[in-house]
Design an enzyme around this catalytic site. Structure first.
Site, PDB file in Angstrom:
ATOM      1  N   GLU A 168      53.338  46.875  31.326  1.00 52.28           N
ATOM      2  CA  GLU A 168      54.098  47.658  29.841  1.00 52.28           C
ATOM      3  C   GLU A 168      53.159  48.667  30.030  1.00 52.28           C
ATOM      4  OE1 GLU A 168      53.639  45.769  25.505  1.00 52.28           O
ATOM      5  OE2 GLU A 168      52.512  44.780  26.769  1.00 52.28           O
ATOM      6  N   GLU A 190      43.767  42.692  41.164  1.00 47.58           N
ATOM      7  CA  GLU A 190      43.683  41.681  42.289  1.00 47.58           C
ATOM      8  C   GLU A 190      45.575  41.232  43.065  1.00 47.58           C
ATOM      9  OE1 GLU A 190      42.130  38.398  45.675  1.00 47.58           O
ATOM     10  OE2 GLU A 190      41.771  37.884  43.658  1.00 47.58           O
ATOM     11  N   HIS A 210      39.105  39.931  36.561  1.00 46.98           N
ATOM     12  CA  HIS A 210      40.544  40.712  37.586  1.00 46.98           C
ATOM     13  C   HIS A 210      41.631  39.592  37.406  1.00 46.98           C
ATOM     14  CE1 HIS A 210      38.663  38.620  40.796  1.00 46.98           C
ATOM     15  NE2 HIS A 210      40.116  37.740  41.035  1.00 46.98           N
ATOM     16  N   HIS A 257      53.144  39.555  32.321  1.00 47.98           N
ATOM     17  CA  HIS A 257      53.338  41.455  32.711  1.00 47.98           C
ATOM     18  C   HIS A 257      51.721  41.293  32.764  1.00 47.98           C
ATOM     19  CE1 HIS A 257      53.818  41.588  28.382  1.00 47.98           C
ATOM     20  NE2 HIS A 257      52.442  42.156  28.064  1.00 47.98           N
TER      21      HIS A 257
END
Length: 321
Positions: free
Chosen positions: A308, A235, A171, A262
């Site tokens: 994105e 998360e 994550h 990003h």
């Protein structure tokens, strides 16, 4: 053509790096492999995409756009020779926002020992503090890399070997100001599912894990994160009370000082997906039709983090993938 959010994937997380050689060496030591590279010589930057690709990996052999859990390293030429250039890792006041990436491993004690033996530093070792089931290593730029275990840590205490082929890029963590707003955005607009909630009332924060694909494993052993075997999760960390402060704002990583850039989702049909976002009245950083790059878009989440949007080549008409 309509777009189907159940086909979206949390493709990658972008981090700016000072020295790509040092960063690639670190992530390859963690078992990742370079699955794509873009050289932008005219613009004086390169992009390196690293992911788990062993035969045991979730996305083994997939096209880079048809994966989850990729790390994109962005290198702006010359930073490696600039003694004054430093990265904002997202964890220092007053520039907190992005928190860390996380990998899940087979045998956490052996995995941490292997990193320590290689000379890599830790923000938190397994033996530090009360939480003896997680560690935080530091990459060459000081980004935090959380290490969690796919098994109960009591089962791995005496295991000396670790197989990087079983690791997952589990994550990426971002801090959010208003949990309700962010949850609604990522669920209703980005199409993610809420897979796990970890309430920490005594410490004044909650954690929310979201992503695409399979739900959490309700039968996971005690002491094991039920989504530890996943890759490509988001998360969100919410510290109680931030939503009540009108002046409170997290750093998006793209304002100075820069670091995290990003997150990215790949979609089944980029034109239809962007129209869906438009219909949902999202805030845009870049529409598909803006600028020279007509194959990517950037949406802004409620905290101003950039998302994105790219085409998953697997779903493209006439694709060979």
């Amino acid at each position: 053509m309509a777009t189907d959010p159940t086909k979206y994937k949390f493709n990658h997380t972008m981090l700016r790096v000072k020295d790509p050689k040092a960063s690639i060496k670190f992530y390859e030591f963690l078992g990742m492999k370079m699955v794509n590279k873009f050289e932008m010589k005219d613009a004086k930057f390169d992009l390196y995409f690293l992911a788990y690709d062993s035969p045991k990996a979730v996305s083994h052999g997939n096209h880079w756009s048809d994966r989850e859990g990729i790390i994109e390293l962005t290198h702006n030429y010359g930073t490696e020779d600039d003694p004054n250039y430093t990265i904002n890792n997202g964890n220092k006041e007053p520039h907190r926002g992005f928190g860390h990436i996380a990998i899940s491993v087979d045998n956490i004690q052996a995995a941490c020992q292997r990193l320590e033996d290689a000379g890599y530093k830790f923000q938190k070792k397994l033996t530090d503090g009360r939480m003896r089931s997680i560690a935080f290593a530091l990459d060459p730029d000081g980004y935090w890399v959380e290490i969690i275990c796919q098994k109960p840590v009591t089962e791995t205490e005496n295991v000396k070997e670790t197989d990087t082929g079983t690791y997952r890029m589990n994550h990426s963590m971002i801090r959010v100001k208003d949990a309700e707003k962010s949850l609604a955005f990522y669920k209703d607009i980005m199409g993610m599912k809420l897979k796990r909630v970890s309430e920490n009332k005594d410490n004044g924060f909650d954690l929310y894990f979201l992503g695409y694909g399979a739900d959490a494993n309700d039968n996971s052993p005690n002491g094991v994160n039920p989504v530890a075997d996943h890759e490509g999760l988001l998360e969100m960390t919410w510290n109680y009370g931030t939503e009540k402060d009108e002046n409170f704002k997290y750093h998006d990583g793209n304002s100075e000082p820069q670091g995290f850039g990003h997150i990215c989702i790949s979609v089944d049909d980029i034109d239809a997906a962007c129209q869906r976002f438009e219909d949902n009245k999202v805030s845009w950083k870049k529409r598909l039709t803006d600028g020279r790059m007509k194959n990517i878009a950037f949406v802004l989440d409620p905290d101003g983090y950039w998302i994105e949007v790219i085409q998953n080549e697997k779903h493209k008409a006439g694709s060979k993938y």
